[in-house]
Design a protein around this motif. Structure first.
Motif, mmCIF file in Angstrom:
data_model
loop_
_atom_site.group_PDB
_atom_site.id
_atom_site.type_symbol
_atom_site.label_atom_id
_atom_site.label_comp_id
_atom_site.label_asym_id
_atom_site.label_seq_id
_atom_site.Cartn_x
_atom_site.Cartn_y
_atom_site.Cartn_z
ATOM 1 N N LEU A 486 27.539 37.159 20.637
ATOM 2 C CA LEU A 486 26.637 35.893 20.968
ATOM 3 C C LEU A 486 27.113 35.102 21.967
ATOM 4 N N GLU A 487 28.378 35.580 22.536
ATOM 5 C CA GLU A 487 28.763 34.797 23.953
ATOM 6 C C GLU A 487 28.757 35.475 25.038
ATOM 7 N N PRO A 488 28.546 35.077 26.264
ATOM 8 C CA PRO A 488 28.457 35.570 27.420
ATOM 9 C C PRO A 488 29.638 36.749 27.785
ATOM 10 N N GLU A 489 28.997 37.860 28.269
ATOM 11 C CA GLU A 489 30.016 38.818 28.832
ATOM 12 C C GLU A 489 30.783 38.238 29.855
ATOM 13 N N SER A 490 31.934 38.956 30.487
ATOM 14 C CA SER A 490 32.605 38.949 31.850
ATOM 15 C C SER A 490 32.418 40.203 32.380
ATOM 16 N N ALA A 491 32.512 40.297 33.763
ATOM 17 C CA ALA A 491 33.056 41.490 34.565
ATOM 18 C C ALA A 491 33.973 42.325 33.376
ATOM 19 N N CYS A 492 33.899 43.538 33.657
ATOM 20 C CA CYS A 492 35.150 44.122 33.151
ATOM 21 C C CYS A 492 36.332 44.109 33.783
ATOM 22 N N GLU A 493 37.413 43.888 33.049
ATOM 23 C CA GLU A 493 38.826 43.706 33.478
ATOM 24 C C GLU A 493 39.798 44.308 32.551
ATOM 25 N N GLN A 494 39.335 45.498 31.714
ATOM 26 C CA GLN A 494 40.076 46.131 30.942
ATOM 27 C C GLN A 494 40.200 47.583 31.372
ATOM 28 N N VAL A 495 41.454 48.143 31.665
ATOM 29 C CA VAL A 495 41.508 49.547 32.163
ATOM 30 C C VAL A 495 40.773 49.826 33.479
ATOM 31 N N ILE A 496 39.567 49.349 33.429
ATOM 32 C CA ILE A 496 38.817 49.725 34.897
ATOM 33 C C ILE A 496 38.257 48.379 35.395
ATOM 34 N N TYR A 497 37.609 48.392 36.674
ATOM 35 C CA TYR A 497 37.181 47.199 37.256
ATOM 36 C C TYR A 497 35.775 47.978 37.725
ATOM 37 N N SER A 498 34.817 46.867 37.592
ATOM 38 C CA SER A 498 33.347 47.428 38.152
ATOM 39 C C SER A 498 33.334 47.624 39.518
ATOM 40 N N GLY A 499 32.961 48.845 39.996
ATOM 41 C CA GLY A 499 32.989 49.038 41.409
ATOM 42 C C GLY A 499 31.821 48.224 41.970
ATOM 43 N N GLY A 500 32.116 47.965 43.158
ATOM 44 C CA GLY A 500 30.768 47.131 43.867
ATOM 45 C C GLY A 500 31.387 46.729 45.332
ATOM 46 N N GLY A 501 30.553 46.517 46.182
ATOM 47 C CA GLY A 501 30.898 46.026 47.562
ATOM 48 C C GLY A 501 29.538 46.345 48.512
ATOM 49 N N PHE A 502 30.063 46.532 49.910
ATOM 50 C CA PHE A 502 28.798 46.917 50.742
ATOM 51 C C PHE A 502 29.307 48.107 51.674
ATOM 52 N N SER A 503 28.368 48.841 51.718
ATOM 53 C CA SER A 503 28.240 50.169 52.385
ATOM 54 C C SER A 503 28.560 50.065 53.858
ATOM 55 N N ASN A 504 29.252 51.247 54.154
ATOM 56 C CA ASN A 504 29.608 51.150 55.531
ATOM 57 C C ASN A 504 28.757 52.132 56.696
ATOM 58 N N VAL A 505 27.867 52.861 55.527
ATOM 59 C CA VAL A 505 26.661 53.684 56.077
ATOM 60 C C VAL A 505 25.057 53.123 56.052
ATOM 61 N N PHE A 506 24.742 52.602 55.031
ATOM 62 C CA PHE A 506 23.569 52.211 54.660
ATOM 63 C C PHE A 506 23.312 50.859 54.970
#
Length: 650
Positions: A486-506
């Motif tokens: 019932l409470e807000p989630e956060s970005a995953c910070e257990q064992v793994i971290y959510s992949g994200g960023g900016f492409s160098n191609v597209f």
């Protein structure tokens, strides 16, 4: 690498300095400024070694592909939902007769007998077997044998740094292979190129190095190991995620109305395989009506549910994907399984795309042997022809595998990305997990200042295909410790971290420009220039879903599992239910969803994630912030809100 191997490699590198001069009137068509990690040149390729030479022809109208897909995918377009037929896609992008004739004439003038040159059935590739000597003359380059690590059984043939084409030919060619591309996993003796007339009958499964092979670059779920007891209570979802947790988090309850007209597929690559008894173990605890139910198998290039190898490394991915996708959609909605590749040759993303779209195939339904598996399998295993247009794409497809962008060349990535756009034009939603290492590439690799992969690098390393503008990239969230659903989630910070960023191609697609600009303006990351691409490139992920503490049955035990591998099939199940509801009232499937979900109305239907980050490359990565961010995208789905919005669209 042993001392002798290093000396050979150094000698080969020294020889590379004396490059074959480009023939007069030729231009550099494609160049590579680095070799993927783990590979090193060890010797010049023998002149009489035979290469399966492929020339990918320019596809007309690709420059208009964003306009085409926005026309059928943006909710404000009068043509929203009016998806293209496969025939229209094929005819729109089929290479011209001028391109075919120009490339054929170049090959013949270069000494290749006309009867040796064949045009692929889809019209996009020309095929001819040539010797190394012939290839070097045609392309003004040198070919080397590259070795992976210290084992000389794992070799690959590629040219050095760049290759050339006549200027008038270059404008008709997208890509030539085998040349620079390392979208390949090390092959053993069975996978080495052979001299004319030679034959290697080895069929050892040790030569099966595919996307699905553990330890060779692609992302897989992580685990903390087995658990002794299950806590199936909503107040304990911070410790263990089970289907009921996900239903509560995303307000997801749905009874399929037209399951025979709807379709959802999970993509797996052999040797990854589900275990039937594990499905039943999971269902008996969380969805009893599905005990005995199995996914509908679509075998691609000999794909099958192998049992030679087992354990979490071989069963964890497929078990995870199917247990959650199937349990969430319920027993009425069949789930398709696209199992690609046999145990010897395996399969690539390209092999999958061939099966889904005949126009993507090469000669006689074949493929590019440099980085795609070849069938009939010459090393034992599947003896049938390569699948080409044999599978009608499901409306929703989820894939939990991916590369580091720097492993591949831009030309190859761009060609494959265009194919995902074509699937979008046909009304297909393609989901990819965004990776588990934050702003770093697979296994935590980063880039140095020259763009080369370096574990000590400080430059962010985006992934592929998640950086393709025509797929939907899915990041990961978590239920925070000591919190409830019932409470807000956060970005995953257990064992793994959510992949994200900016492409160098597209480049950045228009549909996300406003949201990304808002993030960069209001919450500038503050890193030095060169840390990530700030030139206006494709940003990801697009959405997110929970990726921590999943209960997964593997080989008769329950494991705690983590990864964006969890988030993608969960999202696929939710979107599949929306498709069912639309189809039931005579409307089209949702198709390529990105232009829709970035509109203000739809962004408000996602649960905004505003805490957490995705560390990597010696940094804290990016931070989740109000609105879109390169950690969790526009947020996690609220099924009820999204369903209401999509039902009113045409």
């Amino acid at each position: 690498m042993t001392l002798s191997t290093r000396l050979v490699a150094l000698l080969a590198l020294a020889l590379c300095v004396v490059a074959v001069p480009a023939p007069a009137g030729h231009v550099v068509h494609e160049a590579r400024d680095r070799i993927p990690r783990g590979w090193a040149p060890v010797r010049r390729a023998e002149p009489d070694m035979v290469l399966p030479f492929r020339v990918g022809l320019v596809q007309p109208n690709l420059q208009n592909i964003e306009d085409y897909i926005m026309d059928v995918s943006h909710p404000e377009s009068p043509n929203y939902g009016k998806h293209w037929s496969p025939a229209k896609v094929a005819s729109t992008f089929r290479p011209t007769k001028e391109s075919v004739d120009t490339v054929r004439d170049w090959l013949v003038e270069g000494g290749i007998a006309p009867e040796r040159v064949k045009l692929g059935t889809g019209g996009s590739w020309m095929k001819v077997n040539v010797t190394i000597e012939e290839a070097e003359r045609l392309l003004g380059t040198e070919y080397y044998v590259y070795q992976y690590g210290e084992d000389d059984n794992y070799t690959h043939v590629a040219c050095h740094e760049k290759y050339h084409l006549p200027e008038h030919v270059s404008k008709h060619v997208e890509i030539v292979s085998p040349t620079l591309h390392f979208d390949t996993i090390p092959r053993g003796p069975a996978g080495q190129w052979q001299k004319v007339g030679s034959r290697d009958d080895s069929n050892s499964s040790s030569s099966a190095r595919t996307i699905g092979q553990p330890g060779f670059g692609t992302s897989f779920p992580k685990t903390k190991g087995t658990i002794q007891s299950i806590i199936d209570q909503l107040e304990n979802c911070d410790e263990q995620i089970v289907p009921n947790c996900l239903r509560a988090l995303y307000d997801f309850e749905y009874y399929p109305l037209v399951p025979d007209k709807n379709s959802l597929a999970i993509v797996e690559y052999t040797p990854q395989a589900y275990v039937a008894s594990d499905l039943d173990m999971f269902f008996s605890n969380f969805s009893p009506s599905q005990v005995g139910q199995r996914p509908v198998l679509y075998s691609i290039d000999g794909g099958y549910i192998q049992t030679d190898y087992g354990g979490f490394d071989y069963n964890g991915e497929s078990n995870l994907d199917l247990q959650y996708a199937m349990s969430l959609v319920g027993s009425r909605q069949p789930v398709q399984l696209y199992q690609a590749g046999d145990l010897y040759e395996g399969a690539s993303f390209g092999n999958l795309l061939d099966a889904l779209d005949a126009s993507y195939c090469t000669f006689d339904g074949g493929d590019d042997p440099e980085f795609d598996a070849v069938y009939p399998d010459p090393y034992g295993g599947y003896e049938g022809a390569e699948d080409c247009g044999t599978v009608t794409p499901a409306y929703i497809m989820s894939t939990s595998y991916g590369y580091t962008e720097a492993d591949l060349t831009p030309a190859y990535e761009q060609r494959q990305c265009a194919e995902y756009a074509k699937l979008g034009l046909m009304g297909i939603t393609v989901l990819f997990s965004s990776g588990d290492d934050g702003v770093a590439g697979n296994s935590g690799v980063c880039l140095d200042a020259d763009g080369e992969e370096d574990y000590d690098g400080t430059v962010f390393a985006p992934g592929f295909p998640v950086d393709c503008p025509y797929v939907t990239a899915v990041g990961a969230t978590q239920v925070n410790p000591n919190s409830t659903v019932l409470e807000p989630e956060s970005a995953c910070e257990q064992v793994i971290y959510s992949g994200g960023g900016f492409s160098n191609v597209f480049p950045m697609p228009s549909y996300q420009a406003s949201a990304v600009e808002e993030y960069l303006t209001n919450y500038p990351p503050g890193y030095p220039a060169g840390t990530y691409n700030t030139s206006g490139s494709r940003a990801y992920p697009d959405i997110a879903a929970n990726g921590a503490n999943y209960i997964v049955a593997v080989q008769g035990e329950f494991y705690l599992v983590y990864g964006t591998s969890c988030a993608s099939p969960v999202s696929a199940a939710i979107f599949s239910a929306i498709n069912d509801a639309r189809i039931a009232i005579g409307k089209s499937p949702i198709g390529f969803i990105n232009p829709t979900i970035y509109t203000p109305e739809f962004r408000a239907a996602f649960n905004d994630i505003t805490t957490g980050s995705n560390p990597g490359c010696g940094t804290e990565g990016f931070y989740a912030q109000p609105g879109w961010d390169p950690v969790t995208g526009v947020g996690t789905p609220n099924f009820v809100k999204l369903l209401a919005l999509w039902l009113v669209l045409p």
